[in-house]
Design an enzyme around this catalytic site. Structure first.
Site, PDB file in Angstrom:
ATOM      1  CB  SER B  23      22.013  14.717  26.220  1.00  0.00           C
ATOM      2  OG  SER B  23      21.794  13.337  26.075  1.00  0.00           O
ATOM      3  CG  ASN B  72      11.656  13.355  29.448  1.00  0.00           C
ATOM      4  OD1 ASN B  72      12.174  12.238  29.434  1.00  0.00           O
ATOM      5  ND2 ASN B  72      12.308  14.436  29.862  1.00  0.00           N
ATOM      6  CB  CYS B 133      18.840   9.659  33.440  1.00  0.00           C
ATOM      7  SG  CYS B 133      17.253   9.347  32.648  1.00  0.00           S
ATOM      8  CB  THR B 195      14.433  16.697  33.971  1.00  0.00           C
ATOM      9  OG1 THR B 195      14.779  15.324  34.161  1.00  0.00           O
ATOM     10  CG2 THR B 195      14.513  17.047  32.500  1.00  0.00           C
TER      11      THR B 195
END
Lengths: 257, 305
Positions: B23, B72, B133, B195
Site C-alpha cells: 500500500s 517518506n 501509518c 515503516t
C-alpha cells in the site's frame, strides 16, 4: 512510458563538475518531448537506491542527451560510467512544455543546471519555425556557465548573467529579463524558465507584473516518477500537484510560493 | 517437472502467488504502472490507504533518500472512500489480480464505517487495516497497544465479511503482542512491517529535510529488522503473516517466506525497478524448480533453527 535498457554512447565532462551523457534508447528517445523527463538507475547496488530524474537535454532520433551536475551519490556513480555501458531508463515521464500558439516572441530563462531541458525546447521551437527566440542564461561564474555556445550555434540571441560578473553581466538572469522586457515595447513574449527556486519565483513575479504567460519546470525528490507514491507534491492554487505526473512544467500563475 | 504451485491463502482469499504490491507504493489502482508491467501477473494489489473523507496530505518535501533506504511523509493523501469506489475501482474491474483495499481512520468508528462501505463492493477482495501509518497524527496510536489494536480489528470484523489483514507498526515494544491481539479480535492475517519512524536534517539550514519533520523509513535498510519481526511473530500466531520490509529481489522474498511469511509485499523496490515484483515472482519459481519444491506452502516457516 517505457522501462528500457539504454546504451551509453558517450559521457564527458562538459565543464568542471558537469557531465554530458548521450544514451541510445529508441523506445524512450522516440517518444520524448522537450520538458519531459526520464529516470536512470545509477547502478545495481542499494546505494544510491532511488532512480535519478533528468530532463531531456537534447533529443535526437534514437538517442538523447542528459546534462548533469555531480551533486551526490547518484550523479557521482553516473559520472564514472563509460561509453558502451548499459543503463536502465524509465521514460518519457511527465508533461512537456506547452507549445506556443501562433506567432509569438519567446524568452527562455535558464539558471545553472536548469539550462539542461531548455536546449531541447529551443531546438524544437526552431524546428517548428519559431524564430523570435531569446535565451538568458544565468550562472554562478564563467566556469559553471553552460550551453552558451550551443544556443549561439543555433543562431539564437543569447544573453548571459553571472553572479560574479566573470562572464556577461554581473546580475541575475531575471534582471536581464526585466531589462529586455522594458527596452522592447510592445513586447509580449511567452516565457519558459528552469532553474533554482528563487529564480523561478522571480520569473513568476516579472511575468505577473507584466501580464505575461510563463511556464517553469520544477524539481522535487522523485521516488516512483509515475504518480503512484505522491512523494513529489508541490503546492499550487488548486491544491497539491505532483511534479512527476502533473508537471514538471507548470504555469507559473498557478503556483503558491 | 510440473510448474511449481505458487498459490497461497490469506483467510478465505486465495492469491495466485505470494507477491503483492504494498500500500502507498502502487497508487490507488495500479493504473500508473499499467503500461510498464502486467498487473494480472501479481498476487495482489494493496491500494493506497483511503480515509472516509479526502485528505490533502503533508507539506513537501515528502521524501528523501537515506543510506539504502528512503523516508517518506506523504500523510495518506487521498480523495476519500466514495471517490475511490467511483473513480478508481472500476479500472481494476477486469484485472485477474486480487484487490486488497487499505483503510485508515482517526477513530474506531471511521474504520467501521469504511469497512461497512467496502463490504458492499464486489471488486474488493479483502481489506488491509492500516493502524500503523507514522505520518498521520494519531495514525500510530491504534497499533501501539494490544488493546486499541484489538478494538479496531473487532470493529472492522463486525462490519465486513471480507477477509481482513491488519498492518502492524514496527515502532512498538513487542510487535508479536499486537499481532496476537489482532488475531484474537478476528483478523485473518497480519502484515508487517510498516515503516520505521525516522528523520533527516539539512546541516546547512539546520532544518528537517521533510516538511513533516519525521517520516517513515523503508527500503533495504530495514530488511534485517523486519525479517526478525516476521520470524518472531509467525512463531506466535496461527494466522498467516505477510512479510514487508525492504524486499528488493526474490532472495529477499524467500528469506521472509522461510522466516514464516505466507506472502510478501513489495514497495520501495518498485520505485527502483518497476518490474521488481514480476522479477521476484519469476525468481521464486526458478528457485523452486531448482530445489524441486512443488508447493510454495512448504516453504513458509521452513527455517532450520
Amino acid at each position: 512510458m517505457n522501462q528500457a535498457k539504454g546504451k551509453i554512447l558517450s559521457n564527458e565532462e562538459a565543464k568542471p563538475g558537469y557531465y554530458l551523457m548521450a544514451i541510445k534508447c529508441p523506445p524512450v528517445a522516440r517518444a520524448a518531448k522537450p520538458g519531459q523527463f526520464l529516470t536512470v538507475r545509477c547502478g545495481n547496488a542499494t546505494e544510491p537506491l532511488l532512480r535519478r530524474p533528468f530532463g531531456f537535454h537534447r533529443i535526437n532520433g534514437d538517442a538523447f542527451y542528459i546534462l548533469y551536475k555531480v551533486l551526490g551519490k547518484g550523479t557521482k556513480a553516473l559520472s564514472s560510467m563509460k561509453a558502451g555501458d548499459a543503463v536502465d531508463i524509465l521514460g518519457p515521464l511527465g508533461n512537456g512544455f506547452p507549445w506556443p500558439k501562433g506567432k509569438k516572441d519567446i524568452v527562455i530563462v535558464a539558471g545553472g543546471i536548469g539550462v539542461a531541458p531548455l536546449a531541447a525546447l529551443a531546438e524544437k521551437l526552431l524546428k517548428d519555425g519559431k524564430k523570435d527566440i531569446s535565451v538568458i542564461i544565468g550562472a554562478r561564474d564563467r566556469k559553471s556557465l553552460l550551453c552558451r555556445e550551443h544556443f549561439e550555434g543555433l543562431g539564437i540571441k543569447t544573453m548571459v548573467a553571472t553572479d560574479d560578473g566573470s562572464c556577461g553581466k554581473k546580475c541575475f538572469a531575471t534582471d536581464v529579463l526585466e531589462e529586455l522586457i522594458s527596452v522592447r515595447r510592445p513586447f509580449i513574449p511567452l516565457i519558459y524558465a528552469c532553474g533554482p527556486g528563487p529564480m523561478i519565483k522571480a520569473v513568476a513575479h516579472v511575468a505577473k507584473k507584466r501580464g505575461l504567460e510563463a511556464y517553469g519546470s520544477f524539481e522535487e525528490y522523485i521516488a516512483c516518477g509515475v504518480g503512484a507514491c505522491l512523494g513529489c507534491a508541490i503546492k499550487t492554487k488548486s491544491g497539491y500537484k505532483l511534479v512527476c505526473k502533473d508537471g514538471p512544467v507548470f504555469n507559473l500563475k498557478e503556483m503558491i510560493w | 517437472m510440473v510448474k511449481p504451485d505458487l498459490k497461497v491463502r490469506i483467510g478465505a482469499l486465495e492469491l495466485k502467488n505470494p507477491v503483492t504490491m504494498a500500500s502507498g507504493t502502487f497508487g490507488s489502482s495500479g493504473e500508473e504502472y499499467k503500461g510498464l508491467i502486467d498487473l494480472s501477473s501479481l498476487g495482489a494489489i494493496v491500494t493506497k490507504s483511503i480515509t472516509l473523507k479526502a485528505r490533502e496530505g503533508n507539506p513537501p518535501p515528502r521524501l528523501v533518500e537515506t543510506p539504502s533506504g528512503m523516508l517518506n511523509s506523504i500523510g495518506i493523501q487521498n480523495d476519500g472512500v466514495d471517490s475511490f469506489i467511483k473513480d478508481k475501482l472500476p479500472s481494476l474491474g477486469k484485472l485477474r489480480t486480487a484487490v486488497i483495499v487499505s483503510i485508515a481512520g482517526h477513530c474506531i468508528e471511521d474504520y467501521a464505517a469504511l469497512a461497512a462501505k467496502l463490504d458492499k463492493v464486489k471488486r474488493v477482495d479483502a481489506l488491509e487495516i492500516n493502524i500503523s501509518c507514522p505520518n498521520v497524527k494519531g495514525g500510530l496510536e491504534f497499533s501501539r497497544e494490544p488493546g486499541s489494536a484489538s478494538e479496531v480489528v473487532a470493529a472492522v470484523r463486525r462490519s465486513t465479511g471480507k477477509p481482513i489483514i491488519t498492518k502492524l507498526s514496527p515502532n512498538v515494544k513487542d510487535i508479536s503482542e499486537i499481532a496476537l491481539a489482532a488475531q484474537e479480535a478476528g483478523t485473518d492475517a497480519v502484515s508487517l512491517v510498516n515503516t520505521f519512524t525516522g528523520m533527516a536534517i539539512d546541516i546547512d539550514s539546520r532544518m528537517p529535510v521533510l516538511g513533516n519533520v519525521v517520516g517513515g523509513l523503508s527500503g533495504p535498510a530495514i530488511k534485517p529488522i523486519a525479517l526478525r519481526m516476521v520470524w518472531e511473530t509467525s512463531r506466535k500466531v496461527r494466522i498467516p503473516v505477510i512479510g514487508i520490509g525492504g524486499i528488493m529481489d526474490h532472495k529477499d522474498a524467500l528469506e521472509f517466506i522461510i522466516a514464516g511469511a505466507s506472502a510478501v509485499q513489495v514497495g520501495t523496490a518498485t520505485f527502483v525497478n518497476p518490474a521488481a515484483a514480476m522479477e521476484i515472482i519469476g525468481g521464486i519459481e526458478k528457485y523452486m524448480r531448482g530445489k524441486k519444491i512443488k508447493n510454495i506452502k512448504e516453504m513458509t516457516g521452513c527455517l532450520k533453527a
